[in-house]
Design a protein around this motif. Structure first.
Motif, PDB file in Angstrom:
ATOM      1  N   ALA A  52      -4.958 -76.273  20.084  1.00 53.25           N
ATOM      2  CA  ALA A  52      -5.059 -77.444  19.212  1.00 53.25           C
ATOM      3  C   ALA A  52      -6.074 -77.228  18.095  1.00 53.25           C
ATOM      4  O   ALA A  52      -6.362 -78.147  17.331  1.00 53.25           O
ATOM      5  N   ASP A  53      -6.620 -76.015  17.992  1.00 58.55           N
ATOM      6  CA  ASP A  53      -7.624 -75.691  16.971  1.00 58.55           C
ATOM      7  C   ASP A  53      -8.764 -76.704  16.968  1.00 58.55           C
ATOM      8  O   ASP A  53      -9.144 -77.254  15.937  1.00 58.55           O
ATOM      9  N   ARG A  54      -9.329 -76.960  18.136  1.00 59.09           N
ATOM     10  CA  ARG A  54     -10.385 -77.972  18.235  1.00 59.09           C
ATOM     11  C   ARG A  54     -11.698 -77.509  17.620  1.00 59.09           C
ATOM     12  O   ARG A  54     -12.580 -78.313  17.372  1.00 59.09           O
ATOM     13  N   ASP A  55     -11.829 -76.197  17.377  1.00 58.31           N
ATOM     14  CA  ASP A  55     -13.048 -75.758  16.685  1.00 58.31           C
ATOM     15  C   ASP A  55     -12.886 -75.789  15.173  1.00 58.31           C
ATOM     16  O   ASP A  55     -13.826 -75.502  14.429  1.00 58.31           O
ATOM     17  N   GLY A  56     -11.662 -76.144  14.702  1.00 60.28           N
ATOM     18  CA  GLY A  56     -11.443 -76.376  13.283  1.00 60.28           C
ATOM     19  C   GLY A  56     -11.503 -75.159  12.395  1.00 60.28           C
ATOM     20  O   GLY A  56     -11.674 -75.292  11.176  1.00 60.28           O
ATOM     21  N   ASP A  57     -11.311 -73.971  12.952  1.00 57.14           N
ATOM     22  CA  ASP A  57     -11.366 -72.777  12.093  1.00 57.14           C
ATOM     23  C   ASP A  57      -9.997 -72.389  11.547  1.00 57.14           C
ATOM     24  O   ASP A  57      -9.867 -71.371  10.864  1.00 57.14           O
ATOM     25  N   GLY A  58      -8.970 -73.200  11.858  1.00 54.55           N
ATOM     26  CA  GLY A  58      -7.634 -72.909  11.343  1.00 54.55           C
ATOM     27  C   GLY A  58      -6.875 -71.894  12.168  1.00 54.55           C
ATOM     28  O   GLY A  58      -5.746 -71.538  11.835  1.00 54.55           O
ATOM     29  N   VAL A  59      -7.489 -71.392  13.225  1.00 54.46           N
ATOM     30  CA  VAL A  59      -6.868 -70.370  14.073  1.00 54.46           C
ATOM     31  C   VAL A  59      -6.733 -70.935  15.473  1.00 54.46           C
ATOM     32  O   VAL A  59      -7.693 -71.470  16.026  1.00 54.46           O
ATOM     33  N   SER A  60      -5.536 -70.821  16.042  1.00 61.02           N
ATOM     34  CA  SER A  60      -5.343 -71.388  17.374  1.00 61.02           C
ATOM     35  C   SER A  60      -5.472 -70.307  18.433  1.00 61.02           C
ATOM     36  O   SER A  60      -6.549 -70.066  18.977  1.00 61.02           O
ATOM     37  N   GLY A  61      -4.398 -69.608  18.719  1.00 59.13           N
ATOM     38  CA  GLY A  61      -4.422 -68.612  19.790  1.00 59.13           C
ATOM     39  C   GLY A  61      -3.864 -69.213  21.057  1.00 59.13           C
ATOM     40  O   GLY A  61      -4.426 -70.158  21.616  1.00 59.13           O
ATOM     41  N   ARG A  62      -2.709 -68.704  21.479  1.00 62.32           N
ATOM     42  CA  ARG A  62      -2.075 -69.198  22.703  1.00 62.32           C
ATOM     43  C   ARG A  62      -1.791 -68.024  23.633  1.00 62.32           C
ATOM     44  O   ARG A  62      -1.503 -66.918  23.196  1.00 62.32           O
ATOM     45  N   ALA A  63      -1.880 -68.315  24.917  1.00 67.42           N
ATOM     46  CA  ALA A  63      -1.544 -67.296  25.911  1.00 67.42           C
ATOM     47  C   ALA A  63      -0.042 -67.335  26.176  1.00 67.42           C
ATOM     48  O   ALA A  63       0.578 -68.400  26.143  1.00 67.42           O
ATOM     49  N   ASN A  64       0.540 -66.174  26.414  1.00 71.65           N
ATOM     50  CA  ASN A  64       1.940 -66.102  26.830  1.00 71.65           C
ATOM     51  C   ASN A  64       1.978 -65.790  28.328  1.00 71.65           C
ATOM     52  O   ASN A  64       1.340 -64.824  28.761  1.00 71.65           O
ATOM     53  N   TYR A  65       2.649 -66.612  29.087  1.00 77.99           N
ATOM     54  CA  TYR A  65       2.793 -66.357  30.523  1.00 77.99           C
ATOM     55  C   TYR A  65       4.206 -65.847  30.778  1.00 77.99           C
ATOM     56  O   TYR A  65       5.181 -66.507  30.400  1.00 77.99           O
ATOM     57  N   VAL A  66       4.291 -64.691  31.391  1.00 75.65           N
ATOM     58  CA  VAL A  66       5.550 -63.955  31.459  1.00 75.65           C
ATOM     59  C   VAL A  66       5.814 -63.496  32.888  1.00 75.65           C
ATOM     60  O   VAL A  66       4.934 -63.550  33.758  1.00 75.65           O
ATOM     61  N   TRP A  67       7.013 -62.978  33.116  1.00 76.77           N
ATOM     62  CA  TRP A  67       7.389 -62.535  34.454  1.00 76.77           C
ATOM     63  C   TRP A  67       6.892 -61.117  34.693  1.00 76.77           C
ATOM     64  O   TRP A  67       7.064 -60.228  33.854  1.00 76.77           O
ATOM     65  N   ASN A  68       6.267 -60.928  35.856  1.00 74.39           N
ATOM     66  CA  ASN A  68       5.804 -59.599  36.249  1.00 74.39           C
ATOM     67  C   ASN A  68       6.765 -59.057  37.304  1.00 74.39           C
ATOM     68  O   ASN A  68       6.783 -59.537  38.440  1.00 74.39           O
ATOM     69  N   ALA A  69       7.557 -58.061  36.909  1.00 70.65           N
ATOM     70  CA  ALA A  69       8.561 -57.509  37.830  1.00 70.65           C
ATOM     71  C   ALA A  69       7.914 -56.742  38.983  1.00 70.65           C
ATOM     72  O   ALA A  69       8.558 -56.530  40.010  1.00 70.65           O
TER      73      ALA A  69
END
Length: 468
Positions: free
Chosen positions: A232-249
């Motif tokens: 949600a860019d709560r630090d207001g720097d214009g950069v978010s960053g999201r984690a991707n959760y994926v399947w581990n075979a």
């Protein structure tokens, strides 16, 4: 939830007198080289700068363990052959494939480039899907051609087709009036072996990346990566960053994605076995089937090299090899031009995503990689990179505009190792300047800062990047 500002306070100091502690966080003087800054991979760092720069084992690996590294090196580099063959340890190529070995795409453990005019891509693969998700949240395969387009096949099996690439030149100017141009690729699937694709087919081009330092990235504690998440860019720097959760075979459960252009792979073991399966057609314990879709009858009837085609011991050596390939040291860290570029890198907010430093945790069975201070310049998270780079194809939790922040270590040595300077997910950028100019979305401020710089500063920033 954590925020960047809560973890590290970054400031641009203009003299060493400004080095201080503010609010309990370290203020770093970017105008000076930091202690051991050239050691990008900590104690694993090697100092080659030639074609072998990406092909060496971790510098702190002992001689006994280098024997297993050598076995993995052999499996990485030697080509697989069609089954049946007298070479039982290496038969089972295909039926469909892109390359006959790992090194076919990752030459010298490095990075691939787009094909020249009239050639078919080798290290540039194309993921395919249709809208929807599979049982583990993965993209839903295209029903005729599956999850990846393979343009080669063994005797008696049709290749899935060919790929034509046409580049459109885009013109622009820096703020000082200097002109530049960019190449926008347009792709077309031709000579389709099994009939037309579905009309709503989505595809994503992805170039083979350098293989260095993967075990070190795997050893970064998950909590340290998640500390940079700020959707949600709560630090207001214009950069978010999201984690991707994926399947581990390998573990058969969901996990944090760390590897691949969309952070769609959770571990080196999954990445290695998945690439062997998808790109060469080699089955293993956790990837036991070749991808032969229902319409591909010739593929289904093709011979195999055993079940599986690579055994656990040899796969373990291959994984060990890809985990322990060393990262080359930085060059010219004390150069005034490089230091000026480093300052501009931070001032332009590049480091908001390309996080310079991490400390690895304890890597099970890999003492060489444990407790190392490394400088990969990545947060391993997803960021919106804008419409210009969008593939419009979701991948697990990544949307069609998001890409993982790629590590920057080693990018100044691509020309020495692979003889080219092609960057970004599909190799469209012919040099680092073009790679910066393609940045959009969350990186728009950084891109605009670069466009606005005088030429002497642009050259300093590029000198810094070339020192990595």
């Amino acid at each position: 939830m954590f925020f960047r500002f809560n973890r590290v306070v970054v400031a641009i100091a203009t003299s060493s007198a400004l080095i201080a502690l503010i609010m309990g966080a370290t203020v770093i003087d970017w105008t000076r080289a930091e202690p051991n800054e050239e050691q990008s991979g900590g104690d694993t760092t090697v100092h080659e700068t030639n074609r072998r720069a990406f092909s060496l084992p971790a510098a702190n690996m002992n001689l006994d363990r280098r024997a297993q590294f050598a076995v993995g090196h052999a499996f990485f580099n030697m080509p697989w052959v069609e089954a049946p063959a007298s070479t039982k340890a290496r038969d089972g190529l295909g039926p469909h494939f892109i390359g006959r070995s790992c090194t076919a795409c990752h030459s010298s453990d490095g990075r691939a480039a787009p094909p020249e005019t009239g050639e078919q891509p080798m290290g540039l693969l194309f993921r395919l899907s249709v809208p929807g998700k599979g049982p583990h949240g993965e993209p839903k395969p295209e029903p005729i051609y599956g999850g990846q387009f393979n343009n080669q096949a063994i005797d008696g099996v049709r290749a899935e087709g060919q790929i034509d690439i046409i580049y459109q030149k885009l013109e622009g100017k820096f703020a000082d009036g200097e002109a530049y141009s960019l190449l926008k690729p347009n792709y077309k699937f031709t000579e389709l072996g099994y009939g037309p694709m579905r009309d709503d087919m989505q595809f994503s081009p992805r170039i083979a990346q350098q293989v260095i330092g993967l075990g070190l990235l795997e050893a970064i504690p998950e909590k340290d990566i998640l500390a940079w998440v700020d959707p949600a860019d709560r630090d207001g720097d214009g950069v978010s960053g999201r984690a991707n959760y994926v399947w581990n075979a390998i573990t058969q459960r969901k996990a944090l994605g760390r590897f691949g252009w969309k952070a769609n792979t959770p571990s080196v073991a999954h990445q290695t076995a998945g690439a062997a399966n998808g790109d060469i057609g080699i089955t293993s314990r956790h990837f036991p089937k070749e991808e032969c879709m229902p319409a591909q009858r010739d593929c289904q009837k093709a011979p195999n090299g055993g079940k599986p085609e690579i055994n656990d011991k040899n796969m373990a050596s291959l994984v060990f090899y890809t985990q322990t390939l060393a990262v080359p040291a930085r060059r010219d860290v004390d150069s005034p031009q490089v230091l000026r570029g480093k300052q501009l890198f931070h001032q332009s907010q590049c480091a908001a995503c390309h996080v310079p430093t991490h400390v690895t945790g304890m890597a099970k069975g890999l003492p060489e990689l444990s407790k190392q201070t490394i400088r990969p310049f990545t947060d391993l998270l997803l960021h919106d990179m804008g419409e210009g780079l969008a593939d419009n194809r979701p991948d697990f939790e990544a949307d069609g505009r998001e890409w993982r922040t790629p590590p920057l270590w080693g990018i100044g040595l691509f020309e020495s190792v692979n003889g080219h300077t092609r960057y970004l997910h599909d190799g469209r950028a012919r040099n680092l300047s073009e790679a910066i100019l393609w940045h959009g979305g969350e990186a728009t401020k950084a891109q605009q800062a670069y466009v606005s710089m005088p030429k002497v500063d642009r050259e300093a920033l590029l000198a810094f990047l070339n020192s990595l």
